[in-house]
Motif scaffolding. Structure first.
Motif, mmCIF file in Angstrom:
data_model
loop_
_atom_site.group_PDB
_atom_site.id
_atom_site.type_symbol
_atom_site.label_atom_id
_atom_site.label_comp_id
_atom_site.label_asym_id
_atom_site.label_seq_id
_atom_site.Cartn_x
_atom_site.Cartn_y
_atom_site.Cartn_z
ATOM 1 N N PHE A 28 0.868 -1.341 0.162
ATOM 2 C CA PHE A 28 -0.038 -0.093 -0.105
ATOM 3 C C PHE A 28 0.820 1.201 -0.101
ATOM 4 O O PHE A 28 0.687 2.064 -0.832
ATOM 5 C CB PHE A 28 -0.856 -0.085 1.157
ATOM 6 C CG PHE A 28 -1.649 1.004 1.353
ATOM 7 C CD1 PHE A 28 -2.751 1.471 0.472
ATOM 8 C CD2 PHE A 28 -1.141 2.086 2.433
ATOM 9 C CE1 PHE A 28 -3.473 2.756 0.827
ATOM 10 C CE2 PHE A 28 -2.047 3.280 2.477
ATOM 11 C CZ PHE A 28 -3.281 3.723 1.794
ATOM 12 N N PHE A 29 1.941 1.424 0.984
ATOM 13 C CA PHE A 29 2.727 2.475 0.924
ATOM 14 C C PHE A 29 3.645 2.458 -0.229
ATOM 15 O O PHE A 29 3.967 3.692 -0.783
ATOM 16 C CB PHE A 29 3.246 2.394 2.250
ATOM 17 C CG PHE A 29 2.864 3.197 3.318
ATOM 18 C CD1 PHE A 29 2.437 4.398 3.573
ATOM 19 C CD2 PHE A 29 1.958 2.187 4.164
ATOM 20 C CE1 PHE A 29 1.572 5.075 4.498
ATOM 21 C CE2 PHE A 29 1.121 2.723 5.445
ATOM 22 C CZ PHE A 29 1.093 3.901 5.385
ATOM 23 N N THR A 30 4.039 1.504 -1.033
ATOM 24 C CA THR A 30 4.732 1.518 -2.224
ATOM 25 C C THR A 30 3.870 2.037 -3.281
ATOM 26 O O THR A 30 4.592 2.837 -4.101
ATOM 27 C CB THR A 30 5.341 0.125 -2.310
ATOM 28 O OG1 THR A 30 6.079 -0.483 -1.620
ATOM 29 C CG2 THR A 30 5.826 0.168 -3.788
ATOM 30 N N ALA A 31 2.732 1.588 -3.003
ATOM 31 C CA ALA A 31 1.851 2.423 -4.365
ATOM 32 C C ALA A 31 1.589 3.995 -4.233
ATOM 33 O O ALA A 31 1.678 4.817 -5.094
ATOM 34 C CB ALA A 31 0.681 1.895 -4.242
ATOM 35 N N LEU A 32 1.405 4.301 -2.791
ATOM 36 C CA LEU A 32 1.289 5.656 -2.553
ATOM 37 C C LEU A 32 2.513 6.232 -2.776
ATOM 38 O O LEU A 32 2.550 7.557 -3.340
ATOM 39 C CB LEU A 32 1.004 5.653 -0.893
ATOM 40 C CG LEU A 32 -0.363 5.575 -0.438
ATOM 41 C CD1 LEU A 32 -0.248 5.861 0.959
ATOM 42 C CD2 LEU A 32 -1.187 6.707 -1.239
ATOM 43 N N MET A 33 3.675 5.729 -2.602
ATOM 44 C CA MET A 33 5.039 6.244 -2.947
ATOM 45 C C MET A 33 5.252 6.681 -4.158
ATOM 46 O O MET A 33 5.994 7.518 -4.663
ATOM 47 C CB MET A 33 6.352 5.632 -2.150
ATOM 48 C CG MET A 33 7.429 6.239 -2.379
ATOM 49 S SD MET A 33 7.654 7.733 -1.396
ATOM 50 C CE MET A 33 8.353 7.152 0.128
ATOM 51 N N ILE A 34 4.531 5.797 -5.321
ATOM 52 C CA ILE A 34 4.901 5.947 -6.628
ATOM 53 C C ILE A 34 3.645 6.981 -7.136
ATOM 54 O O ILE A 34 4.037 7.891 -7.595
ATOM 55 C CB ILE A 34 4.748 4.678 -7.316
ATOM 56 C CG1 ILE A 34 6.002 3.724 -6.949
ATOM 57 C CG2 ILE A 34 4.594 5.057 -8.803
ATOM 58 C CD1 ILE A 34 5.676 2.544 -7.535
ATOM 59 N N ILE A 35 2.574 6.880 -6.839
ATOM 60 C CA ILE A 35 1.394 7.368 -7.416
ATOM 61 C C ILE A 35 1.256 8.928 -6.723
ATOM 62 O O ILE A 35 1.031 9.775 -7.395
ATOM 63 C CB ILE A 35 -0.054 6.691 -7.017
ATOM 64 C CG1 ILE A 35 0.015 5.317 -8.054
ATOM 65 C CG2 ILE A 35 -0.950 7.445 -7.510
ATOM 66 C CD1 ILE A 35 -0.787 4.413 -7.607
ATOM 67 N N LEU A 36 1.233 9.190 -5.632
ATOM 68 C CA LEU A 36 1.049 10.497 -5.005
ATOM 69 C C LEU A 36 2.056 11.620 -5.466
ATOM 70 O O LEU A 36 1.616 12.711 -5.856
ATOM 71 C CB LEU A 36 1.023 10.354 -3.339
ATOM 72 C CG LEU A 36 -0.482 11.062 -2.830
ATOM 73 C CD1 LEU A 36 -1.443 9.998 -2.959
ATOM 74 C CD2 LEU A 36 -0.149 11.018 -1.312
ATOM 75 N N THR A 71 5.425 15.777 -0.272
ATOM 76 C CA THR A 71 4.621 14.418 -0.274
ATOM 77 C C THR A 71 5.324 13.165 -0.048
ATOM 78 O O THR A 71 5.005 12.309 0.848
ATOM 79 C CB THR A 71 3.800 14.386 -1.526
ATOM 80 O OG1 THR A 71 3.292 15.606 -2.187
ATOM 81 C CG2 THR A 71 2.824 13.256 -1.754
ATOM 82 N N VAL A 72 6.713 13.052 -0.536
ATOM 83 C CA VAL A 72 7.596 11.734 -0.247
ATOM 84 C C VAL A 72 7.812 11.848 1.070
ATOM 85 O O VAL A 72 7.553 10.633 1.627
ATOM 86 C CB VAL A 72 8.777 11.814 -1.144
ATOM 87 C CG1 VAL A 72 9.600 10.922 -0.557
ATOM 88 C CG2 VAL A 72 8.413 11.625 -2.691
ATOM 89 N N HIS A 73 8.077 12.972 1.630
ATOM 90 C CA HIS A 73 8.152 12.946 3.252
ATOM 91 C C HIS A 73 7.257 12.451 4.012
ATOM 92 O O HIS A 73 7.191 12.024 5.146
ATOM 93 C CB HIS A 73 8.916 14.309 3.503
ATOM 94 C CG HIS A 73 10.352 14.645 3.253
ATOM 95 N ND1 HIS A 73 10.716 14.892 2.231
ATOM 96 C CD2 HIS A 73 11.447 14.158 3.868
ATOM 97 C CE1 HIS A 73 12.031 15.020 1.751
ATOM 98 N NE2 HIS A 73 12.592 14.535 3.047
ATOM 99 N N VAL A 74 5.841 12.892 3.494
ATOM 100 C CA VAL A 74 4.677 12.755 4.218
ATOM 101 C C VAL A 74 4.262 11.382 4.456
ATOM 102 O O VAL A 74 3.924 10.632 5.377
ATOM 103 C CB VAL A 74 3.677 13.679 3.891
ATOM 104 C CG1 VAL A 74 2.144 13.061 4.503
ATOM 105 C CG2 VAL A 74 3.706 15.239 4.346
ATOM 106 N N VAL A 75 4.304 10.686 3.012
ATOM 107 C CA VAL A 75 4.367 9.182 3.063
ATOM 108 C C VAL A 75 5.246 8.404 3.855
ATOM 109 O O VAL A 75 4.898 7.444 4.388
ATOM 110 C CB VAL A 75 4.418 8.965 1.409
ATOM 111 C CG1 VAL A 75 4.013 7.270 1.335
ATOM 112 C CG2 VAL A 75 3.132 9.678 0.802
ATOM 113 N N LEU A 76 6.464 8.799 3.728
ATOM 114 C CA LEU A 76 7.597 7.963 4.471
ATOM 115 C C LEU A 76 7.149 7.972 6.051
ATOM 116 O O LEU A 76 7.535 7.093 6.905
ATOM 117 C CB LEU A 76 8.802 8.658 4.399
ATOM 118 C CG LEU A 76 9.597 8.027 3.153
ATOM 119 C CD1 LEU A 76 10.679 8.879 2.680
ATOM 120 C CD2 LEU A 76 9.773 6.572 3.109
ATOM 121 N N ALA A 77 6.774 9.373 6.369
ATOM 122 C CA ALA A 77 6.310 9.525 8.082
ATOM 123 C C ALA A 77 5.283 8.630 8.327
ATOM 124 O O ALA A 77 5.077 8.053 9.320
ATOM 125 C CB ALA A 77 6.189 11.105 8.351
#
Length: 97
Positions: A28-36, A71-77
């Motif tokens: 799920f977070f991999t997809a978010l990291m690519i798409i968002l 956005t990348v930093h928010v998804v990682l957090a």
């Protein structure tokens, strides 16, 4: 295959469930990291910075990149937060057994 599932001890079945949950969270977070970040980069560049604010093409690239990096930093957090809570929950469940 069914015999193995029926004969498996409860600890093994619990580990398979936690592994599935962990893998689902990771995907799920991999997809978010690519798409968002990519989606927000292009949409903020075209609609917000060039469309609404009327910035030049060169300036909109810069500010859209900032949006993508944030956005990348928010998804990682969020991933670290979810993984930490999932790990502590699994640790508490394992300790109670």
């Amino acid at each position: 295959m069914e015999r193995y599932e029926k004969a498996a001890p409860p600890e093994l079945r619990q580990n398979e469930g936690s592994l599935t949950s962990t893998l689902r969270t990771l995907l799920f977070f991999t997809a978010l990291m690519i798409i968002l970040p990519i989606g927000l980069y292009f949409s903020s560049k075209v609609y917000v910075f060039e469309g609404t604010l009327g910035m030049s093409n060169r300036d909109s690239y810069f500010y859209a990149a900032i949006v993508a990096v944030v956005t990348v930093h928010v998804v990682l957090a969020l991933f670290v937060y979810v993984a930490w809570n999932e790990g502590s929950r699994q640790w508490r469940e394992g300790k109670q057994d």
